[in-house]
Design an enzyme around this catalytic site. Structure first.
Site, short mmCIF file in Angstrom:
data_model
loop_
_atom_site.label_atom_id
_atom_site.label_comp_id
_atom_site.label_asym_id
_atom_site.label_seq_id
_atom_site.Cartn_x
_atom_site.Cartn_y
_atom_site.Cartn_z
N ARG A 133 -67.86 -61.04 19.88
CA ARG A 133 -67.78 -62.25 21.13
C ARG A 133 -69.83 -62.23 20.89
NH1 ARG A 133 -63.36 -63.88 24.71
NH2 ARG A 133 -63.64 -65.90 24.28
N ASP A 192 -69.64 -64.65 32.36
CA ASP A 192 -69.14 -63.65 31.30
C ASP A 192 -71.39 -63.38 31.08
OD1 ASP A 192 -66.65 -64.02 29.52
OD2 ASP A 192 -67.03 -65.35 31.26
N ALA A 241 -65.32 -60.80 30.90
CA ALA A 241 -66.89 -60.15 30.42
C ALA A 241 -66.58 -58.47 30.62
CB ALA A 241 -67.34 -60.61 30.51
#
Length: 358
Positions: free
Chosen positions: A93, A239, A54
């Site tokens: 993403r 994340d 992340a």
């Protein structure tokens, strides 16, 4: 006992107007740098996992905006062109909140720029400060997390949360580095982390590189390992962390948390404050990326599953806050996390400005 270690792995660099990424799909067999000149290509790199983790995704996207500004130079509609590229980056993403955190800040810099030349200069300065701040924050996070670890036993980690997943040093692996240097960790175990094998390919590579002994295990071996008493903490990254402490991380993390609780092993999430989504009430609202079936049906391009079988491939799962003993950030440690306790870490209004590079 202090142990000397090296910390020179840096997966992201910006040189001569181009973004360069250490291709994590090629590790550990070879170290290959990929070069990017435009934002859409950066979005593909994020989606295809040239870069992953992340914090690293967020920093990479920030430099993608710099490239967008450079490509728009000399165009009368430069703001509109950059806006399209930012939206392309947003779609790369869905789970890592750092991606959106970084792009929001970069978008504000672009909006405040009086010209495209100013936007190029200012976005690059902010992206570089993001990178520097991430490394410094990881060192602080690592030191805080290491203090929680009683010496004498090992730790288990999942996926890759080190220099490769960040600007440098790492989150959960930063805690492990700091604890190893302080002599608090006896041994390190790393889950293999299927289907992309980030544990065996990346975490093991980083630890061996830094001279920290590591043993790789299949996820299926974690239960017996935790029952053995050799592990005092499971340490993972994140994340996205919801406002109540529910945490999305690489698939398999939730199972580890359940196993840790069953065996009296403490469970730590290590992540920067930017990973906390204070607008997300709880983990039920976190989007979970569903990746292609071939990632679980094949290995290194060779199908291993029976023809006709389908693949179930969520990239992440959500660990409820009540299974987490501590969330460690660069701003402090929250034990037994709750909404009220996490709120104390929220960035002050002044830090919300993109121009700070926070």
């Amino acid at each position: 006992m202090n142990r000397e270690h090296s910390d020179n792995i840096r997966p992201i660099r910006f040189r001569e107007g181009a973004l360069q990424l250490l291709d994590q799909r090629r590790l550990p067999q070879e170290s290959v740098w990929q070069t990017y000149q435009d934002a859409p290509a950066v979005a593909v790199a994020i989606r295809d996992m040239v870069v992953r983790g992340a914090p690293a995704i967020g920093i990479t996207a920030a430099f993608g905006v710099v490239l967008a500004c450079q490509r728009a130079a000399g165009q009368h509609d430069w703001r509109a062109r950059v806006a399209v590229d930012i939206e392309t980056l947003r779609g790369s993403r869905p789970t890592a909140v750092n991606l959106f955190w970084a792009l929001d800040r970069m978008q504000a810099v672009v909006a405040a720029s009086e010209s495209v030349d100013a936007a190029v200069s200012e976005t690059r300065a902010v992206a570089e400060r993001m990178l520097e701040a991430d490394i410094a924050g990881n060192r602080q996070l690592g030191a805080l997390g290491a203090q929680l670890i009683d010496p004498g036993r090992g730790v288990l980690t999942h996926c890759n949360t080190g220099s490769l997943a960040t600007g440098g040093y790492g989150t959960a692996l930063g805690v492990i580095r700091a604890a190893w240097d302080a002599g608090r960790i006896k041994e390190v175990f790393a889950d293999e982390t299927r289907p992309w094998l980030q544990g065996s390919r990346l975490t093991a590579w980083e630890l061996v590189h830094d001279g920290i002994p590591v043993q790789v295990l299949c996820e299926g071996a974690a239960a017996s390992l935790l029952r053995s008493g050799r592990v005092g903490w499971v340490i993972v990254g994140a994340d996205r962390i919801a406002a109540n402490g529910d945490t999305a991380n690489k698939i398999g993390t939730y199972g580890l948390a359940l196993l840790a609780r069953a065996h009296g092993v403490r469970f730590m999430v290590a992540a920067p404050v930017a990973t906390i989504d204070f607008e997300m009430a709880d983990g039920s609202g976190i989007p979970i990326e569903q990746r292609g079936e071939d990632e679980v049906l094949a290995l290194a391009g060779q199908r291993v599953a029976a023809d006709g079988a389908r693949g179930y491939n969520p990239a992440f799962d959500v660990t409820p806050a009540d299974l987490i003993d501590a969330i460690v950030t660069e701003r402090g440690v929250v034990e037994a996390p709750t909404r009220e306790r996490l709120a104390t870490l929220r960035e002050p209004a002044a830090a919300e400005s993109a121009t700070t590079g926070a």
